[in-house]
Design a protein around this motif. Structure first.
Motif, PDB file in Angstrom:
ATOM      1  N   LEU A  77     -10.622   1.477 -13.313  1.00 33.36           N
ATOM      2  CA  LEU A  77      -9.632   0.538 -12.782  1.00 33.36           C
ATOM      3  C   LEU A  77      -8.428   0.413 -13.715  1.00 33.36           C
ATOM      4  CD1 LEU A  77     -11.900  -2.279 -11.310  1.00 33.36           C
ATOM      5  CD2 LEU A  77     -10.663  -0.484 -10.085  1.00 33.36           C
ATOM      6  N   GLY A  78      -8.688   0.432 -15.013  1.00 31.86           N
ATOM      7  CA  GLY A  78      -7.581   0.395 -15.979  1.00 31.86           C
ATOM      8  C   GLY A  78      -6.682   1.608 -15.848  1.00 31.86           C
ATOM      9  N   ALA A  79      -7.281   2.779 -15.627  1.00 33.06           N
ATOM     10  CA  ALA A  79      -6.487   3.995 -15.439  1.00 33.06           C
ATOM     11  C   ALA A  79      -5.661   3.910 -14.163  1.00 33.06           C
ATOM     12  CB  ALA A  79      -7.398   5.217 -15.410  1.00 33.06           C
ATOM     13  N   LEU A  80      -6.238   3.352 -13.106  1.00 24.48           N
ATOM     14  CA  LEU A  80      -5.486   3.207 -11.854  1.00 24.48           C
ATOM     15  C   LEU A  80      -4.307   2.248 -12.013  1.00 24.48           C
ATOM     16  CD1 LEU A  80      -8.231   3.169  -9.092  1.00 24.48           C
ATOM     17  CD2 LEU A  80      -6.395   4.828  -9.379  1.00 24.48           C
ATOM     18  N   VAL A  81      -4.542   1.128 -12.670  1.00 25.26           N
ATOM     19  CA  VAL A  81      -3.462   0.156 -12.888  1.00 25.26           C
ATOM     20  C   VAL A  81      -2.357   0.779 -13.738  1.00 25.26           C
ATOM     21  CG1 VAL A  81      -2.881  -2.026 -14.027  1.00 25.26           C
ATOM     22  CG2 VAL A  81      -4.911  -1.873 -12.577  1.00 25.26           C
ATOM     23  N   ASN A  82      -2.737   1.451 -14.807  1.00 24.28           N
ATOM     24  CA  ASN A  82      -1.735   2.078 -15.667  1.00 24.28           C
ATOM     25  C   ASN A  82      -0.996   3.196 -14.932  1.00 24.28           C
ATOM     26  OD1 ASN A  82      -2.397   0.372 -17.736  1.00 24.28           O
ATOM     27  ND2 ASN A  82      -3.645   1.859 -18.833  1.00 24.28           N
ATOM     28  N   ALA A  83      -1.703   3.952 -14.087  1.00 20.84           N
ATOM     29  CA  ALA A  83      -1.056   5.017 -13.322  1.00 20.84           C
ATOM     30  C   ALA A  83      -0.053   4.440 -12.331  1.00 20.84           C
ATOM     31  CB  ALA A  83      -2.100   5.860 -12.592  1.00 20.84           C
ATOM     32  N   LEU A  84      -0.368   3.287 -11.744  1.00 22.48           N
ATOM     33  CA  LEU A  84       0.596   2.628 -10.856  1.00 22.48           C
ATOM     34  C   LEU A  84       1.867   2.256 -11.618  1.00 22.48           C
ATOM     35  CD1 LEU A  84      -1.661   0.303  -8.708  1.00 22.48           C
ATOM     36  CD2 LEU A  84      -0.215   2.150  -7.881  1.00 22.48           C
ATOM     37  N   VAL A  85       1.696   1.691 -12.798  1.00 13.64           N
ATOM     38  CA  VAL A  85       2.861   1.304 -13.608  1.00 13.64           C
ATOM     39  C   VAL A  85       3.659   2.546 -14.013  1.00 13.64           C
ATOM     40  CG1 VAL A  85       3.573   0.265 -15.796  1.00 13.64           C
ATOM     41  CG2 VAL A  85       1.791  -0.809 -14.425  1.00 13.64           C
ATOM     42  N   ILE A  86       2.972   3.596 -14.435  1.00  9.56           N
ATOM     43  CA  ILE A  86       3.646   4.836 -14.813  1.00  9.56           C
ATOM     44  C   ILE A  86       4.396   5.419 -13.619  1.00  9.56           C
ATOM     45  CG2 ILE A  86       3.227   7.250 -15.472  1.00  9.56           C
ATOM     46  CD1 ILE A  86       0.945   6.170 -17.267  1.00  9.56           C
ATOM     47  N   GLY A  87       3.763   5.415 -12.459  1.00  9.75           N
ATOM     48  CA  GLY A  87       4.405   5.947 -11.260  1.00  9.75           C
ATOM     49  C   GLY A  87       5.617   5.150 -10.846  1.00  9.75           C
ATOM     50  N   TRP A  88       5.509   3.820 -10.887  1.00 12.79           N
ATOM     51  CA  TRP A  88       6.661   2.975 -10.539  1.00 12.79           C
ATOM     52  C   TRP A  88       7.821   3.209 -11.505  1.00 12.79           C
ATOM     53  CZ3 TRP A  88       2.929  -1.587  -9.611  1.00 12.79           C
ATOM     54  CH2 TRP A  88       2.559  -1.625  -8.266  1.00 12.79           C
ATOM     55  N   LEU A 112       0.829  -1.207   0.000  1.00 13.42           N
ATOM     56  CA  LEU A 112       0.000   0.000   0.000  1.00 13.42           C
ATOM     57  C   LEU A 112       0.862   1.255   0.000  1.00 13.42           C
ATOM     58  CD1 LEU A 112      -2.809  -1.014   2.506  1.00 13.42           C
ATOM     59  CD2 LEU A 112      -2.926  -0.905   0.021  1.00 13.42           C
ATOM     60  N   ARG A 113       1.936   1.233   0.762  1.00 10.98           N
ATOM     61  CA  ARG A 113       2.847   2.383   0.800  1.00 10.98           C
ATOM     62  C   ARG A 113       3.521   2.558  -0.557  1.00 10.98           C
ATOM     63  NH1 ARG A 113       6.434   1.679   5.417  1.00 10.98           N
ATOM     64  NH2 ARG A 113       4.615   2.374   6.568  1.00 10.98           N
ATOM     65  N   SER A 114       3.913   1.451  -1.165  1.00  8.85           N
ATOM     66  CA  SER A 114       4.557   1.507  -2.477  1.00  8.85           C
ATOM     67  C   SER A 114       3.592   2.040  -3.539  1.00  8.85           C
ATOM     68  CB  SER A 114       5.066   0.123  -2.855  1.00  8.85           C
ATOM     69  OG  SER A 114       5.662   0.144  -4.112  1.00  8.85           O
ATOM     70  N   ALA A 115       2.334   1.593  -3.479  1.00 10.86           N
ATOM     71  CA  ALA A 115       1.328   2.079  -4.424  1.00 10.86           C
ATOM     72  C   ALA A 115       1.050   3.564  -4.207  1.00 10.86           C
ATOM     73  CB  ALA A 115       0.043   1.279  -4.282  1.00 10.86           C
ATOM     74  N   GLY A 116       1.008   3.981  -2.958  1.00 10.38           N
ATOM     75  CA  GLY A 116       0.795   5.396  -2.662  1.00 10.38           C
ATOM     76  C   GLY A 116       1.921   6.263  -3.191  1.00 10.38           C
ATOM     77  N   ARG A 117       3.140   5.788  -3.058  1.00  5.46           N
ATOM     78  CA  ARG A 117       4.278   6.535  -3.593  1.00  5.46           C
ATOM     79  C   ARG A 117       4.240   6.587  -5.112  1.00  5.46           C
ATOM     80  NH1 ARG A 117       8.756   3.813   0.276  1.00  5.46           N
ATOM     81  NH2 ARG A 117       8.306   5.035   2.144  1.00  5.46           N
ATOM     82  N   ALA A 118       3.825   5.491  -5.742  1.00 11.16           N
ATOM     83  CA  ALA A 118       3.751   5.462  -7.206  1.00 11.16           C
ATOM     84  C   ALA A 118       2.680   6.422  -7.713  1.00 11.16           C
ATOM     85  CB  ALA A 118       3.471   4.045  -7.691  1.00 11.16           C
ATOM     86  N   LEU A 119       1.542   6.467  -7.030  1.00 13.47           N
ATOM     87  CA  LEU A 119       0.463   7.366  -7.461  1.00 13.47           C
ATOM     88  C   LEU A 119       0.748   8.817  -7.101  1.00 13.47           C
ATOM     89  CD1 LEU A 119      -2.690   5.247  -6.622  1.00 13.47           C
ATOM     90  CD2 LEU A 119      -1.737   5.740  -8.873  1.00 13.47           C
TER      91      LEU A 119
END
Length: 104
Positions: free
Chosen positions: A78-89, A10-17
């Motif tokens: 949900l697709g936008a959220l998944v893609n945003a996570l990948v972009i952020g990472w 969750l922390r990693s996802a928060g940092r990515a977003l």
């Protein structure tokens, strides 16, 4: 209290977003979806643009979820959220770079 290993993803996802690239992507997807919902009429192809903006995650979710307007919007969100996570990472990994001293 929640164990630490559960909070790590969750922390990693928060940092990515929290990256600028991920936020701009989410804003663009939200604006595209809002525009498409307002511009939709009989036979309009306006709903294709938000779906294209969320490829590949949006398409996969569209194939998995049942048919309907709510499922279509949910697949885009949900697709936008998944893609945003990948972009952020990716943005975080590129920002960190590679230390020349630790490179093989």
């Amino acid at each position: 209290m929640v164990p630490r290993p559960v909070l790590l993803p969750l922390r990693s996802a928060g940092r990515a977003l929290n990256t600028l690239a991920a936020r701009l992507y989410l804003i663009a997807c939200a604006l595209l979806l809002a525009w498409a919902l307002l511009a939709t009429s009989e036979g309009s192809m306006a709903l294709v643009l938000p779906l294209v903006a969320t490829v590949p995650a949006g398409i996969v979710l569209l194939l998995v979820l049942p048919e309907g307007a709510a499922a279509f919007c949910l697949s885009i969100v949900l697709g936008a959220l998944v893609n945003a996570l990948v972009i952020g990472w990716c943005a975080r990994a590129l920002r960190r770079g590679q230390n020349p001293e630790t490179a093989p």
